[in-house]
Write an enzyme that holds these catalytic residues in place. Sequence first.
Site, PDB file in Angstrom:
ATOM      1  CB  CYS A  25      -0.115   5.511   5.461  1.00 22.05           C
ATOM      2  SG  CYS A  25      -0.538   4.601   4.210  1.00 22.05           S
ATOM      3  CB  CYS A  44       6.125   1.408   2.134  1.00 22.58           C
ATOM      4  SG  CYS A  44       4.692   0.565   2.977  1.00 22.58           S
ATOM      5  CG  ASP A  97       0.261   2.763   8.374  1.00 24.29           C
ATOM      6  OD1 ASP A  97       0.374   3.082   7.090  1.00 24.29           O
ATOM      7  OD2 ASP A  97       0.860   1.605   8.639  1.00 24.29           O
ATOM      8  CB  SER A  98      -2.825   0.795   5.591  1.00 20.80           C
ATOM      9  OG  SER A  98      -1.440   0.405   5.519  1.00 20.80           O
ATOM     10  CD  GLU A 113      -0.701  -4.229   9.128  1.00 18.26           C
ATOM     11  OE1 GLU A 113      -0.069  -3.747   8.860  1.00 18.26           O
ATOM     12  OE2 GLU A 113      -1.593  -4.287  10.148  1.00 18.26           O
ATOM     13  CG  HIS A 123       3.541  -1.730   6.442  1.00 23.97           C
ATOM     14  ND1 HIS A 123       2.893  -0.877   6.351  1.00 23.97           N
ATOM     15  CD2 HIS A 123       3.149  -2.673   7.140  1.00 23.97           C
ATOM     16  CE1 HIS A 123       1.631  -1.041   6.720  1.00 23.97           C
ATOM     17  NE2 HIS A 123       1.756  -2.239   7.205  1.00 23.97           N
TER      18      HIS A 123
HETATM   19  N1  DGL Z   1       2.711   1.445   4.960  1.00 23.09           N
HETATM   20  C1  DGL Z   1       1.739   2.142   3.916  1.00 23.09           C
HETATM   21  C2  DGL Z   1       2.712   3.033   3.330  1.00 23.09           C
HETATM   22  O1  DGL Z   1       3.513   3.629   3.602  1.00 23.09           O
HETATM   23  C3  DGL Z   1       1.078   1.096   3.030  1.00 23.09           C
HETATM   24  C4  DGL Z   1       1.193  -0.138   2.824  1.00 23.09           C
HETATM   25  C5  DGL Z   1      -0.156  -0.652   2.420  1.00 23.09           C
HETATM   26  O2  DGL Z   1      -1.289  -0.754   3.233  1.00 23.09           O
HETATM   27  O3  DGL Z   1      -0.307  -1.076   1.156  1.00 23.09           O
HETATM   28  O4  DGL Z   1       2.468   2.983   1.862  1.00 23.09           O
END
Ligand code: DGL
Length: 277
Positions: A82, A193, A19-20, A161, A195
């Site tokens: 992600c 997302c 993931d990011s 994050e 997150h």
């Molecule tokens: N958690 C990621 C997603 O599901 C990306 C969030 C990000 O890095 O902008 O899209």
Amino acid sequence: MTVDAPDHPAPRDGIGVFDSGVSGLSVLRALRARVPAVPLIYVADSGHAPYGERDDAFVIDRALRLTEHLLDRGARLIVVACNTATAVAIEALRTRWPATCFVGVEPGLKPALAASRNGRIGVMATRATLASARFRRLADQHARGVDLRLQACVGLASALERGDPDGDEVRSLVSHHVAPLRAAGVDVVVLGCTHYPFAASWIQQALGPEVVLIDTADAVARRAIDLMGKLDAGEERDAVAELWTTGELDALRRASTRWLDFPVELRSWPPARVADA
Ligand code: DGL
């Protein structure tokens, strides 16, 4: 490009997850609960987050590098935990490694439709996910004619994050991004997302208790496990879970302590040299 130390032999036949940042840990947790004997290898690309505000070429380049690392560490199947990387990069990964199985995560439009009574559905996601051709295809396929309210939650993934999901910054971003959905009277909201589930209690509070939230972490884990099939040989012992980060090890340590209830090995992976977008 790997940083395998001699005392860290790569686990074989594992599931690789990236993931990011730290949010893919929700998928890792779901995987672990279902297949404790399968080695798990995770990379948090926190040194290059957020993906949602980067251009496509940058995200594709990162996805290729992270996947290469996971394959070097013994992953046999890759979960792209992600939404943004799935939307932008999963086709490039499948083209580069045609024999490898990739499972992506996408906004749960189909379960949202099943849960909605009034046909008004909110989708919270990054700008990159909502702008992608892949998301437009998904909406066309599963939600044609449905009243979809798309909310690009700029800043929310980064705030989650960086720090405390219960802090003021997250709470004020949540109320800012949720307000238009609430005003539109949606009865289901897709957390598009990985997150955002970490702020689910604030999102729920801002929307009201009657609104259903859709999170696909568990469905993604189930799909990955189906595809892995025979790899979970039912061994008694718990397999190793390796957690790598391109960002700060302490941030990954805090997140894993908070979100995971099984032992992990934490490792730093110095970010590869890439030009900033
Ligand atoms: N958690 C990621 C997603 O599901 C990306 C969030 C990000 O890095 O902008 O899209």
